[in-house]
Motif scaffolding. Structure first.
Motif, PDB file in Angstrom:
ATOM      1  N   UNK A 159      49.639 -11.871  24.908  1.00 40.26           N
ATOM      2  CA  UNK A 159      50.814 -11.121  24.586  1.00 40.26           C
ATOM      3  C   UNK A 159      49.997  -9.865  23.974  1.00 40.26           C
ATOM      4  N   UNK A 160      50.392  -8.573  24.562  1.00 47.14           N
ATOM      5  CA  UNK A 160      49.996  -7.457  24.001  1.00 47.14           C
ATOM      6  C   UNK A 160      50.812  -6.377  24.320  1.00 47.14           C
ATOM      7  N   UNK A 161      51.005  -5.319  23.466  1.00 44.09           N
ATOM      8  CA  UNK A 161      51.474  -4.192  23.896  1.00 44.09           C
ATOM      9  C   UNK A 161      50.725  -2.861  24.461  1.00 44.09           C
ATOM     10  N   UNK A 162      51.463  -2.095  25.227  1.00 49.42           N
ATOM     11  CA  UNK A 162      50.497  -0.894  25.513  1.00 49.42           C
ATOM     12  C   UNK A 162      51.562   0.329  24.991  1.00 49.42           C
ATOM     13  N   UNK A 163      50.676   1.365  24.762  1.00 50.67           N
ATOM     14  CA  UNK A 163      51.475   2.702  24.147  1.00 50.67           C
ATOM     15  C   UNK A 163      51.698   3.662  25.478  1.00 50.67           C
ATOM     16  N   UNK A 164      52.040   4.913  24.966  1.00 53.93           N
ATOM     17  CA  UNK A 164      52.464   5.778  26.155  1.00 53.93           C
ATOM     18  C   UNK A 164      51.042   6.060  26.903  1.00 53.93           C
ATOM     19  N   UNK A 165      49.724   6.114  26.376  1.00 50.73           N
ATOM     20  CA  UNK A 165      48.504   6.511  27.017  1.00 50.73           C
ATOM     21  C   UNK A 165      48.268   5.392  27.723  1.00 50.73           C
ATOM     22  N   UNK A 166      48.929   4.288  27.733  1.00 45.83           N
ATOM     23  CA  UNK A 166      48.361   2.980  28.397  1.00 45.83           C
ATOM     24  C   UNK A 166      47.337   2.392  27.524  1.00 45.83           C
ATOM     25  N   UNK A 167      47.181   2.407  26.427  1.00 47.26           N
ATOM     26  CA  UNK A 167      46.055   1.795  25.704  1.00 47.26           C
ATOM     27  C   UNK A 167      46.660   0.534  24.870  1.00 47.26           C
TER      28      UNK A 167
END
Lengths: 865, 198
Positions: A159-167
């Motif tokens: 499980x992971x989330x990514x932010x707007x920069x794709x990080x």
């Protein structure tokens, strides 16, 4: 005045009501569960509530006038103050951010607060910049989040989330690191880590969707749902070490919204390697099954005689292919592949033909690219090709066995090969004890069949014509005249490959379409003619078609373009010389490459093959009346592989064979002896095993209806083998390996430089050579014309050292030489100016040692034993 | 000619206001001194510091052409020693409403003294009930510095205890205060007053 007092009292009452009302509201604000404050632009508190006071650790009434910075570490206050300034400077109406309240002393987080700061503008104090500060204590939320993270860390789901920069955000399940084979993935770019690491064949839609991920932020959930349809849901990533291979991942995408807008994207990853591998295994099994079915159909559809020819041809071609692969002679590899492809196409083995075509393309591209890393890959693909052919072979033999096609042939009138195959089949199916024939003997019998009528190629030629004419939508009539010419396997193979290629060329490039032919006043149906004839010393094979001939200008242009000749040369060459260029490698007048033509491999193979059998090929073309190609091959048989054998040993083998024949078919053949034979003085050159079987077959054939007498004599350097047959006897059925007709036997004798003479009841086979050891050619060590002189000197010095140890023995042995060895490392010793040595050894041990040393020294050179 | 009249009017207004400000300061000191029976109270001028204190008690004295708001700014802890003295209770026993009541009553007493002093100069005025509100509300009084709105800030100190006071003066009729400076100040005749919870 009384009125004023009354009014004032009424006003007092209203004010009292307002006072209580306001006090109540203030109390409600004080008890709000969130932090509440009104601050000025410096962060000074003008109004607070109980929660705020609690953070300060003071009563509420002592918080007014304090600065909020007391709640923060200097670093955190800087962050808060910058956000406050954004509002009080009227740059933003509101800012929201998360900032923990930390103990200034210990710097430990006291509370995690989600702050919301809004501008508070008073109409009567426009100069006073104030901000309304609301702080939601999300410590519990963060605590729960940590607990969840800990839970995730032990859960086998990524499980992971990514932010707007794709990080990748800092909160992710530990399993992600294992799945992605990367530690500390926080802050890393998800696209690079997940989508760009494998061997994925993403569609354009998928690639576009991955690129668009950053643009999904800030959009609505509905838009996200629409976009995620194209995102890859299954992909592979290359693991760190090549040995680990690939890991297959399943991915699902979920939007995390705040205020109806996507703030983060949650990726759920799981390991699907096992499932994908199982699926691939299943798919490959299905493909294998389908492939097997296709193969069976191809073999079943093919005529037996074509299969037999194919098996025969491919034995040599595959052998050559293997050798060429090992020696990395890629030109030979390509030629061999081209030959296999052509042959496979004749028998409609499309699957095999396709594999070879791909391999041919691969070899061409790689060898031109000079990529050193492809060696292993090509070996693997060669192995696959050999496996594929083996599958065909197994099927071919299986069908023989099952269908009994060989049995269906007529007993007489069949070719030697057919008879052998028949007997072989019979032996496998019915290993009767009375037929005491070993498999080795059958193989031997097969080997002596080195003379085959060229008419056997007719089926192959017809099949190729049928196939290619259908592909090219052309009509053609074939006329063959073989003149009962027989050739050995090598020449047959050369003719076979050549004719197939020529048929292909004639139909692709030469013979026109029916409409075109009509316009040229030619019959709609084209004509291909093959004629073989024999002269005293030559085999001549002519192939002709009545097509458009060869466009000499195009040949000239192609040859110049491919730099086979210069432009000036092209102008000076005669038409005939230019025509011969079509046998140069790489020259093709086809405009594109397909399975049929275009590589420029084909005619050069013909030239190469014909050269192998010391022949030549000439092309005559008369546009627009057709093309004629003429092969000339010397008939003189090549010397067989030279082997030394004692004459006594040869006679022993012959007698052994005759005894076995006597035993199995109750023949009464005499033992062969040679008067005054000194078995240590004479050595016989030749392929003894083949010759033994050939002679015994001739003897057995003569003995079927007659009693025979055999005489053996030495005349000069020749051994004369005479069979006298006289008194008739009942016909005896010979074992199948002897009932093969005598043509093969005679051919074997011829190949041993034999002469066969038949006079009345006498058949005389004269064989050569018989050689006295004193006449043995010397051991010659001399350099090739282009050999490295230093290397040769070094070799010679080493040989001298070895020989020195045997020098005494060699001198002594010259008179009573029990064994001699001839070693040659040159093709033409007469051109050498280097010294010549002769060696010998008496003791068996020394012989072995001597041979071993020479072997190691002359690695790769031919040793004649 | 007109300009001279205006200047004279303004000068008189300034004189009257100055007198009134200092009078109110002194009245506030005297009232508290008497209230606490503590004669050693001192007055200390303060800069304007709106919203510094948590609570604010205020009272309005209004007459024809003028309004005076007297305000006391305090925290419970800052003035509790004086409330303890008034209510004769320990710190622990004293509750918030008693401190607020003390502030309001002191406001009431001072407001009454202002009214009385104005009456002595022939200015009739009315007086409101003292109101208690949050210190933050003080910023709502922070109106533009116009000619006829005047504020004054001071503190009454005794030992470590300090109480912030302020006056908000609004003059609609510059001549309304003319009578103030025509007679003498008779601060020594202030009424005693009684303490009651408001």
């Amino acid at each position: 005045m009384r009125d004023i007092n009354r009014d004032l009292q009424a006003g007092h009452q209203i004010l009292s009501l307002f006072e209580r009302s306001k006090d109540t509201i203030d109390s409600i604000l004080d008890r709000q569960p969130a932090l509440f404050a009104i601050v000025d632009s410096s962060g000074r508190i003008l109004r607070g509530n109980d929660q705020l006071a609690q953070q300060f650790g003071r009563p509420l009434d002592q918080c007014s006038g304090l600065s909020l910075n007391l709640l923060f570490t200097p670093e955190a206050w800087n962050t808060f103050f910058l956000n406050l300034l954004k509002v009080t400077d009227s740059r933003l109406p509101m800012v929201a951010f998360e900032l923990p309240i930390q103990s200034v002393a210990t710097k430990q987080i006291v509370s995690s607060i989600y702050w919301r700061v809004e501008i508070l503008q008073l109409e009567n104090s426009p100069g006073l910049r104030m901000a309304l500060v609301l702080g939601q204590d999300i410590s519990e939320l963060r605590r729960s989040e940590r607990q969840l993270s800990e839970l995730f860390a032990t859960t086998p789901i990524g499980l992971m989330t990514i932010d707007q920069k794709g990080n990748i955000s800092s909160s992710y399940s530990a399993y992600c690191e294992w799945l992605l084979d990367t530690s500390n993935i926080a802050g890393k770019n998800a696209c690079e880590l997940i989508f760009c690491r494998g061997q994925n064949d993403f569609s354009m839609d998928q690639l576009s969707a991955v690129d668009q991920i950053p643009n999904l932020f800030g959009k609505s959930a509905a838009e996200f749902e629409q976009a995620k349809i194209h995102l890859p849901v299954e992909l592979n990533i290359s693991l760190g070490h090549p040995a680990k291979g690939l890991r297959w991942l399943s991915i699902t995408y979920h939007a995390i919204e705040v205020a109806g807008r996507i703030q983060k994207i949650l990726l759920t990853l799981s390991d699907k390697t096992s499932a994908v591998e199982l699926r691939q295994l299943h798919e490959s099994r299905t493909i294998l099954q389908e492939t097997a079915v296709v193969r069976i159909l191809e073999v079943k559809r093919c005529k037996l005689e074509l299969l037999e020819l194919l098996v025969q041809d491919f034995a040599g071609v595959f052998s050559g292919l293997s050798k060429a692969t090992v020696s990395q002679d890629w030109d030979k590899v390509k030629r061999a592949l081209h030959s296999i492809k052509g042959n496979a196409r004749i028998v409609n083995f499309d699957q095999l033909s396709g594999i070879v075509h791909n391999l041919e393309t691969f070899v061409s591209s790689k060898s031109e690219a000079k990529d050193p890393s492809w060696q292993k890959e090509i070996e693997e693909r060669m192995d696959q090709l050999l496996d594929e052919w083996q599958e065909y072979l197994d099927l071919i033999f299986a069908f023989h066995k099952i269908n009994g096609d060989a049995d269906a042939k007529k007993e007489d009138g069949g070719s030697d090969l057919e008879l052998i195959l028949k007997s072989f089949q019979a032996l496998i199916n019915n290993p009767a004890p009375e037929i005491a024939v070993s498999r080795a003997r059958i193989e031997m019998a097969l080997k002596i069949l080195n003379s085959t009528p060229v008419s056997e190629l007719e089926a192959k030629v017809n099949a190729q014509v049928q196939r290619v004419s259908a592909e090219q939508v052309k009509q053609v009539e074939v006329s063959c005249n073989w003149n009962e010419v027989r050739v050995n396997e090598e020449i047959l193979s050369v003719l076979s490959d050549s004719l197939v290629q020529l048929v292909n060329n004639a139909l692709v490039h030469g013979v026109e379409l029916p409409e075109e032919r009509k316009l040229k006043n030619k019959p709609a149906k084209g004509k291909i003619t093959v004629e073989c004839r024999e002269t005293a010393s030559q085999l001549i094979c002519e192939f002709s078609d009545d097509g458009r001939g060869i466009d000499i200008d195009r040949v000239r242009g192609e040859a110049v373009q491919r730099r086979l000749i210069s432009f000036n040369e092209s102008l000076n060459l005669s038409e005939q010389q230019l025509m011969q260029l079509i046998f140069q490698r790489g020259l093709s007048t086809a405009k594109s490459i397909d399975q049929t033509a275009g590589r420029g491999i084909g005619l050069d193979i013909i030239a190469e093959n014909v050269k192998k059998v010391s022949g030549s090929v000439v092309v005559e073309a008369h546009a627009p009346y057709g093309t004629r190609i003429k092969f000339t091959i010397p008939i003189e048989r090549k010397n067989p592989e030279k082997k030394l054998i004692f004459l006594s040993s040869f006679l022993d083998q012959l007698n052994l064979e005759i005894q076995q024949l006597n035993h199995s078919v109750k023949l009464d053949l005499p033992k062969i002896s040679l008067p005054n034979l000194n078995d240590q003085d004479f050595i016989f050159f030749g392929n003894a095993a083949n010759l033994v079987l050939a002679l015994s077959s001739i003897v057995a054939d003569a003995a079927i209806e007659n009693e025979v007498r055999i005489e053996l004599a030495v005349q000069g350097e020749r051994l004369v083998f005479s069979i006298h047959s006289g008194k008739s006897r009942p016909r005896i059925k010979l074992p199948p390996e002897f009932a093969i007709g005598l043509s093969g036997c005679y051919a074997t004798c011829y190949s041993h430089l034999g002469e066969i003479l038949r006079r009345n009841h006498q058949l005389t086979v004269s064989l050569g050579w018989i050689v006295n050891p004193s006449h043995l050619p010397p051991l010659v060590l001399a350099p090739e014309p282009n050999q490295d002189f230093e290397l040769v000197n070094k070799t010679l010095n080493r040989v001298k050292k070895i020989c020195k140890r045997f020098a005494v023995q060699a001198r002594e042995l010259e008179k009573t030489l029990p064994l001699s060895y001839m070693v040659s490392i040159v093709k033409d010793a007469s051109k050498s100016t280097m010294p010549v040595f002769t060696f010998g050894a008496s003791e068996e041990l020394q012989q072995k040692e001597f041979l071993s040393l020479l072997d190691s020294l002359l690695m790769g050179q031919k040793r004649v034993n | 000619m007109d300009c001279e009249i205006i200047d004279d009017m303004e000068n008189r207004l300034i004189t009257n206001l100055t007198w009134l400000k200092s009078t109110i300061r002194e009245l506030s000191r005297m009232r508290l001194a008497r209230y606490l029976t503590e004669p050693n109270l001192t007055i200390e001028s303060q800069s304007r510091e709106p919203g510094q204190q948590h609570s604010m008690a205020m009272i309005l004295v209004a007459g024809t052409g003028f309004r005076v708001v007297f305000r006391v700014h305090f925290n419970r802890r800052s003035i509790s020693p004086w409330a303890e003295k008034i209510y004769k209770q320990d710190k622990q026993e004293l509750n918030t409403s008693q401190v607020s009541s003390f502030a309001k009553e002191y406001c009431n007493l001072t407001g009454g003294a202002i009214k009385q002093e104005l009456g002595l100069h022939g200015l009739d005025s009315g007086i409101s009930l003292p109101l208690l509100t949050r210190g933050f509300d003080e910023i709502f009084f922070d109106q533009p510095n116009e000619m006829r709105i005047f504020t004054d800030w001071w503190s009454l100190n005794h030992q470590s205890t300090r109480m912030m006071c302020s006056t908000y003066l609004e003059v609609q009729d510059p001549g309304a205060l003319d009578q103030l400076t025509l007679g003498e100040i008779r601060l020594g005749h202030l009424p005693t007053g009684e303490i009651e919870d408001l």
